[in-house]
Design an enzyme around this catalytic site. Sequence first.
Site, PDB file in Angstrom:
ATOM      1  N   GLU A  44      31.322  58.030 -42.581  1.00 47.25           N
ATOM      2  CA  GLU A  44      30.849  58.630 -41.403  1.00 47.25           C
ATOM      3  C   GLU A  44      31.921  59.554 -41.044  1.00 47.25           C
ATOM      4  O   GLU A  44      33.255  59.494 -41.319  1.00 47.25           O
ATOM      5  CB  GLU A  44      30.950  57.601 -40.186  1.00 47.25           C
ATOM      6  CG  GLU A  44      30.637  58.198 -38.958  1.00 47.25           C
ATOM      7  CD  GLU A  44      30.618  57.151 -37.743  1.00 47.25           C
ATOM      8  OE1 GLU A  44      30.830  56.097 -37.989  1.00 47.25           O
ATOM      9  OE2 GLU A  44      30.347  57.786 -36.828  1.00 47.25           O
ATOM     10  N   ARG A 270      37.675  44.422 -48.063  1.00 48.28           N
ATOM     11  CA  ARG A 270      38.144  45.868 -47.674  1.00 48.28           C
ATOM     12  C   ARG A 270      39.622  45.564 -48.108  1.00 48.28           C
ATOM     13  O   ARG A 270      40.169  44.424 -47.929  1.00 48.28           O
ATOM     14  CB  ARG A 270      38.009  46.272 -46.075  1.00 48.28           C
ATOM     15  CG  ARG A 270      38.618  45.373 -45.230  1.00 48.28           C
ATOM     16  CD  ARG A 270      38.272  45.601 -44.032  1.00 48.28           C
ATOM     17  NE  ARG A 270      38.501  47.042 -43.334  1.00 48.28           N
ATOM     18  CZ  ARG A 270      37.608  47.764 -43.069  1.00 48.28           C
ATOM     19  NH1 ARG A 270      36.252  47.516 -43.081  1.00 48.28           N
ATOM     20  NH2 ARG A 270      38.092  48.944 -42.709  1.00 48.28           N
ATOM     21  N   LYS A 280      40.145  54.287 -39.072  1.00 45.88           N
ATOM     22  CA  LYS A 280      40.044  55.537 -38.740  1.00 45.88           C
ATOM     23  C   LYS A 280      40.217  55.830 -37.042  1.00 45.88           C
ATOM     24  O   LYS A 280      40.982  56.662 -36.812  1.00 45.88           O
ATOM     25  CB  LYS A 280      38.819  56.172 -38.871  1.00 45.88           C
ATOM     26  CG  LYS A 280      38.599  56.767 -40.529  1.00 45.88           C
ATOM     27  CD  LYS A 280      37.468  57.344 -40.556  1.00 45.88           C
ATOM     28  CE  LYS A 280      36.120  56.557 -40.749  1.00 45.88           C
ATOM     29  NZ  LYS A 280      34.889  57.027 -41.258  1.00 45.88           N
TER      30      LYS A 280
HETATM   31  P1  ATP Z   1      37.138  52.301 -40.434  1.00 49.29           P
HETATM   32  O1  ATP Z   1      37.441  50.977 -40.249  1.00 49.29           O
HETATM   33  O2  ATP Z   1      38.736  53.211 -41.148  1.00 49.29           O
HETATM   34  O3  ATP Z   1      36.827  53.183 -39.336  1.00 49.29           O
HETATM   35  P2  ATP Z   1      34.703  52.629 -41.732  1.00 49.29           P
HETATM   36  O4  ATP Z   1      34.257  51.532 -42.442  1.00 49.29           O
HETATM   37  O5  ATP Z   1      34.122  52.661 -40.181  1.00 49.29           O
HETATM   38  O6  ATP Z   1      36.316  52.742 -41.724  1.00 49.29           O
HETATM   39  P3  ATP Z   1      33.118  54.598 -43.116  1.00 49.29           P
HETATM   40  O7  ATP Z   1      33.286  55.914 -43.041  1.00 49.29           O
HETATM   41  O8  ATP Z   1      31.792  53.838 -42.506  1.00 49.29           O
HETATM   42  O9  ATP Z   1      34.530  54.120 -42.330  1.00 49.29           O
HETATM   43  O10 ATP Z   1      33.426  53.977 -44.684  1.00 49.29           O
HETATM   44  C1  ATP Z   1      32.806  54.489 -45.498  1.00 49.29           C
HETATM   45  C2  ATP Z   1      32.772  53.309 -46.532  1.00 49.29           C
HETATM   46  O11 ATP Z   1      34.158  53.042 -46.965  1.00 49.29           O
HETATM   47  C3  ATP Z   1      32.140  52.074 -46.217  1.00 49.29           C
HETATM   48  O12 ATP Z   1      31.335  51.759 -47.095  1.00 49.29           O
HETATM   49  C4  ATP Z   1      33.416  51.379 -45.958  1.00 49.29           C
HETATM   50  O13 ATP Z   1      32.789  50.058 -46.178  1.00 49.29           O
HETATM   51  C5  ATP Z   1      34.031  51.580 -46.695  1.00 49.29           C
HETATM   52  N1  ATP Z   1      35.774  51.236 -46.482  1.00 49.29           N
HETATM   53  C6  ATP Z   1      36.009  51.602 -45.157  1.00 49.29           C
HETATM   54  N2  ATP Z   1      37.298  51.168 -44.940  1.00 49.29           N
HETATM   55  C7  ATP Z   1      37.743  50.494 -46.093  1.00 49.29           C
HETATM   56  C8  ATP Z   1      38.849  49.790 -46.800  1.00 49.29           C
HETATM   57  N3  ATP Z   1      39.815  49.391 -45.980  1.00 49.29           N
HETATM   58  N4  ATP Z   1      38.733  49.059 -47.960  1.00 49.29           N
HETATM   59  C9  ATP Z   1      37.452  49.236 -48.706  1.00 49.29           C
HETATM   60  N5  ATP Z   1      36.512  50.110 -48.374  1.00 49.29           N
HETATM   61  C10 ATP Z   1      36.537  50.544 -47.097  1.00 49.29           C
END
Ligand code: ATP
Length: 577
Positions: A44, A270, A280
């Site tokens: 995102e 994760r 984020k």
């Molecule tokens: P955040 O929790 O930091 O806001 P998010 O999951 O909301 O992260 P996205 O932009 O939706 O952020 O993430 C894109 C991809 O990265 C998703 O498929 C998510 O599952 C993966 N992702 C995010 N954080 C991690 C992490 N700590 N380890 C592994 N994969 C991750």
Amino acid sequence: MGAERGAGDRGGRPAAADFIRETVREDVRAGRNGGRVVTRFPPEPNGYLHIGHAKSICLNFGVAAEFGGRCHLRFDDTNPEKEEQAYIDSIIEDVRWLGFDWGEHLYYASDYFDRFYEYAVQLVGEGKAYVDSLRGDEIREYRGTLTAPGRESPYRDRPVAENLDLFRRMRAGEFADGAHVLRARIDMASPNLNMRDPVLYRIRHATHHRTGDRWCIYPMYDFAHCLSDAIEGITHSICTLEFEDHRPLYDWILDELRVGRHPRQIEFARLNLSRTVLSKRRLLALVDGGAVAGWDDPRMPTIAGLRRRGYTPEAIRDFCARIGVAKNDSVVDVALLEHCLREDLNRRAPRAMAVLRPLRLVIENYPEGRVEELEAANNPEDPSMGTRRVPFSRALLVERDDFREAPPKGYHRLAPGREVRLRYGYLVTCTGAARDPATGEPVELRCTYDPATRGGHAPDGRKVRGTIHWVSAAHALGAEARLYDHLFTGDDPAGGAPSLNPGSLERLAGCRVEPALGGAAPGALYQFERLGYFRADPDSAPGRPVFNRAVSLRDTWAKIERARAGGGAAPRGGNEP
Ligand code: ATP
Ligand code: MG
């Protein structure tokens, strides 16, 4: 780089077998999806990518490459209020920098807004979705809890024609934010809260960074994501564990809409890193609150921050290969990440000498005005990197910390009467120190040198335990060094208020570096002998370089591994001064 290129053919450590690769292998063997493998990385655009995302990127691009498939980069841009073009640009830059290529397969969920709408209309037409006019807080209250079943909304049985009309008017902008939502009509008694008539669309009169004001209703993640996957022909939709409970909804939507293609959602744990925040939302708070200089502050766990700090794509990919992929949550020691960087830079970074906190050292028996050009290895690990010449003269600068009036046990550096080796230079013996009469601090060391020890070797084989680095006072250049520590004082401060480490940045403006570093281009990486790995920062000015310390030489991870293995060789590059 070819379009289908990924970690699988990037060299470096091959990814270990894991349950995701097993699943994909089995699908390919069984001929599912015609044997094709198509994955995607779906960020995102509401912030910069961090090291957790790198794990997902390496996994998705890596799996695709290993099975001869492809990986899409798709922006999941369904939330206009939090998203920006600047984030899109940074994400594209960071995924590329990590070494991955999506070829022509760059997509935006917002490109599918028309199709999402048509699919939603289809659900409404078949009585599988309805317009609900409860307020947001009422919807939450009606949803129930893990132990209490939900209650059906009084609007749940609206006739199809009324739902179609209301949904059309929602899209046409007739209603204010929050006046109505579109919900799936599933099961308010489901033990899975995600299946209790989840919201599919909400009204948001917000300008979208790509679609402008064309839409005032936006799909929810759960509705947009599975459909985006299906539209693109994704075969394996790999995501983190928090989406496990969403999988029934993912499958329900695709099944009810008979989309034809049905990607398989697979969840993995994760990345959590010790002493590091990987969210984020919380990283944005650090940027907005001024706790750091920006998303690319070298203390940030963002890809941009790590890059500026001195991390390499190779080190990050190696880290991701080492941590592997599992189904259960764990916390990885940040020392492993640092270890991966040391290993990479030990091989690649040219050596240089820099003095962070200079103390003058005068060699009293060295001729005034004489300058020798001493030969220094650019990388003792790799003779093919050649040598360079370093000027040596009567007045040098050494680290303050390399002199002690009263040396403690085990201290092998300069002290009155002690002989040490000047790296690539001579053996010198300290004869005394001149002091600042006011503070008593040493301001200049006096030494004598042994002219027979050029190159640092004593012809009589006498033992000298300490080796220190130096620069020639008259030849050295001024520089700034920025030393970093963890942003937080403790481990992942989840939940409670994160407590910032007040000492996370130390700026040393009075450093002196060997003259060759005057030409350091921003981005250049060095090992400063005995001090660590440094990267020339974009803040550098001509003749006035600024260096970020990426990581010190002290390798706590290698120590952990040695202890586990019950002893063993010291790590290369891990020379304790
Ligand atoms: P955040 O929790 O930091 O806001 P998010 O999951 O909301 O992260 P996205 O932009 O939706 O952020 O993430 C894109 C991809 O990265 C998703 O498929 C998510 O599952 C993966 N992702 C995010 N954080 C991690 C992490 N700590 N380890 C592994 N994969 C991750
Ligand atoms: Mg997310």
